[in-house]
Write a protein that holds these residues in place. Sequence first.
Motif, PDB file in Angstrom:
ATOM      1  N   GLU A  32      -2.642 -13.700   7.122  1.00 40.61           N
ATOM      2  CA  GLU A  32      -2.860 -12.369   7.675  1.00 40.61           C
ATOM      3  C   GLU A  32      -1.612 -11.870   8.397  1.00 40.61           C
ATOM      4  O   GLU A  32      -1.247 -10.691   8.292  1.00 40.61           O
ATOM      5  N   ALA A  33      -0.935 -12.763   9.116  1.00 37.44           N
ATOM      6  CA  ALA A  33       0.303 -12.369   9.794  1.00 37.44           C
ATOM      7  C   ALA A  33       1.376 -11.979   8.783  1.00 37.44           C
ATOM      8  O   ALA A  33       2.118 -11.006   8.987  1.00 37.44           O
ATOM      9  N   TRP A  34       1.467 -12.747   7.702  1.00 35.71           N
ATOM     10  CA  TRP A  34       2.424 -12.405   6.637  1.00 35.71           C
ATOM     11  C   TRP A  34       2.073 -11.056   6.020  1.00 35.71           C
ATOM     12  O   TRP A  34       2.937 -10.192   5.831  1.00 35.71           O
ATOM     13  N   ARG A  35       0.804 -10.858   5.723  1.00 43.46           N
ATOM     14  CA  ARG A  35       0.353  -9.610   5.081  1.00 43.46           C
ATOM     15  C   ARG A  35       0.685  -8.398   5.951  1.00 43.46           C
ATOM     16  O   ARG A  35       1.039  -7.325   5.426  1.00 43.46           O
ATOM     17  N   ALA A  36       0.598  -8.570   7.262  1.00 41.99           N
ATOM     18  CA  ALA A  36       0.879  -7.458   8.175  1.00 41.99           C
ATOM     19  C   ALA A  36       2.332  -7.014   8.109  1.00 41.99           C
ATOM     20  O   ALA A  36       2.661  -5.898   8.529  1.00 41.99           O
ATOM     21  N   THR A  37       3.204  -7.863   7.593  1.00 44.10           N
ATOM     22  CA  THR A  37       4.621  -7.501   7.466  1.00 44.10           C
ATOM     23  C   THR A  37       4.913  -6.785   6.153  1.00 44.10           C
ATOM     24  O   THR A  37       6.056  -6.346   5.942  1.00 44.10           O
ATOM     25  N   GLN A  38       3.929  -6.668   5.284  1.00 44.83           N
ATOM     26  CA  GLN A  38       4.178  -6.186   3.922  1.00 44.83           C
ATOM     27  C   GLN A  38       3.847  -4.700   3.761  1.00 44.83           C
ATOM     28  O   GLN A  38       2.825  -4.319   3.196  1.00 44.83           O
ATOM     29  N   ALA A  39       4.715  -3.867   4.282  1.00 43.74           N
ATOM     30  CA  ALA A  39       4.529  -2.421   4.130  1.00 43.74           C
ATOM     31  C   ALA A  39       4.981  -1.972   2.743  1.00 43.74           C
ATOM     32  O   ALA A  39       5.926  -2.519   2.168  1.00 43.74           O
ATOM     33  N   ALA A  40       4.299  -0.976   2.194  1.00 45.67           N
ATOM     34  CA  ALA A  40       4.694  -0.416   0.895  1.00 45.67           C
ATOM     35  C   ALA A  40       6.068   0.241   1.018  1.00 45.67           C
ATOM     36  O   ALA A  40       6.329   0.988   1.960  1.00 45.67           O
ATOM     37  N   GLN A  41       6.936  -0.061   0.062  1.00 49.26           N
ATOM     38  CA  GLN A  41       8.280   0.512   0.029  1.00 49.26           C
ATOM     39  C   GLN A  41       8.478   1.466  -1.138  1.00 49.26           C
ATOM     40  O   GLN A  41       9.473   2.187  -1.202  1.00 49.26           O
TER      41      GLN A  41
END
Length: 305
Positions: A22-31
Motif C-alpha cells: 500500500e505504501a508503494w502504491r501510494a507513490t504511483q501517480a499517473a504520469q
Amino acid sequence: MTDTAPYPIGTPGTPWGAREVEAWRATQAAQRRYGQDVEPRILALADRFTLQEYGTLDYAGERFTLYALSNGPIDASLPTALVTGGVHGYETSGVMGALEFLETRAADYAGRVNLLVAPCVSPWAYERVNRWNYDAIDPNRNFTADSPAGECRALVALVAAQEVPFLLHIDLHETTDSDEEEFRPALAARDGQDYDPDTIPDGFYLVDDADNRQPAFCEAIIEAVEKVTHIAPADPQGNIIGSPVVQKGVIEYPQGKYGMCAAITGARFTTTTEVYPDSPSATPEECNAAQVAAVCAALDYALSA
C-alpha cells in the motif's frame, strides 16, 4: 551484502506485506494516460482490423479495457502469430511499436497469417510508467491461467480462446536505466533480498527460450534490427543483464519456468525483444522502428521456415 542505500519502502531483509504494498502504491501517480495515448489509436484501427475487448481491469475504481486486434476471422489453413506489447507498462516502445506495426506493416501479411496483436497488456502500469501492476506483481513472471495478475489471466484466456496452434509469439520489451535505478532495487526490497547492482546494456537484444532454442530465428531478427539500431554488446564477463550471451545480441531464459509472456502460446518460434531507449545514440522513433523491424523479421522467418 551490498553497500547501496536501502529501498525507501520496507525493512531490509524482510519481504513486503500488505502495508508495504500500500505504501508503494501510494507513490504511483499517473504520469500519462492510456485513454489519451493508446486507446484512441487502438480504436482508430477498428475499421481495418477486428477489435476484441478481451478483459477489463478495475483497480480501486480505475477501469481499463484490454484490447486486441486481429486481421479478420481465423483461417484454419493459415498459421497464427501473436504480438504483445506493454506487458511492462513503462516499456514505451513495446506499446508504440505494436501500434506502429499495426498502422504501417500488418496489412502486408494479409492472407499469409492469422495475426493477433495485444498492444498494451498492462495499462495501469503504462500510466504509472512502472514495471509492476497495481498489486506490485510483475506480470512477466506470472503468466498462468490462475495468475494473481489480472493482466495475465486475461491474456492467457484470450490465447486459449483462439483454439488454434500458434506458430509465432514475439513479445516487445525494453531494458531501461530505471531497471537499475528503481525496478531491481524495488524487487529486492519487495522480496526481502539483497540488491546486487548490474550494468544496463547499450543496445537491442533478444531473449530466446532456453527450453526451445531457435538460434537461426533470433539471428534473422538481429540482422534486421541492426539496420535500424545498434545491437547490445556483451559486458566484460560475456553477459547481458547477468545472463551469458549465447550468440550476437541474444541471451536465453526458460520462458515457461519463469512465467514469461512469450511462453503462453507454446509456439515453435518465441522471443522477447529488448530495446534500450536511454541510449545516447537512439531516439524514441528509432526504438519504435526497431520493434517493428523485429516483428516483421520474426514473421518473415517463421512463415518461410
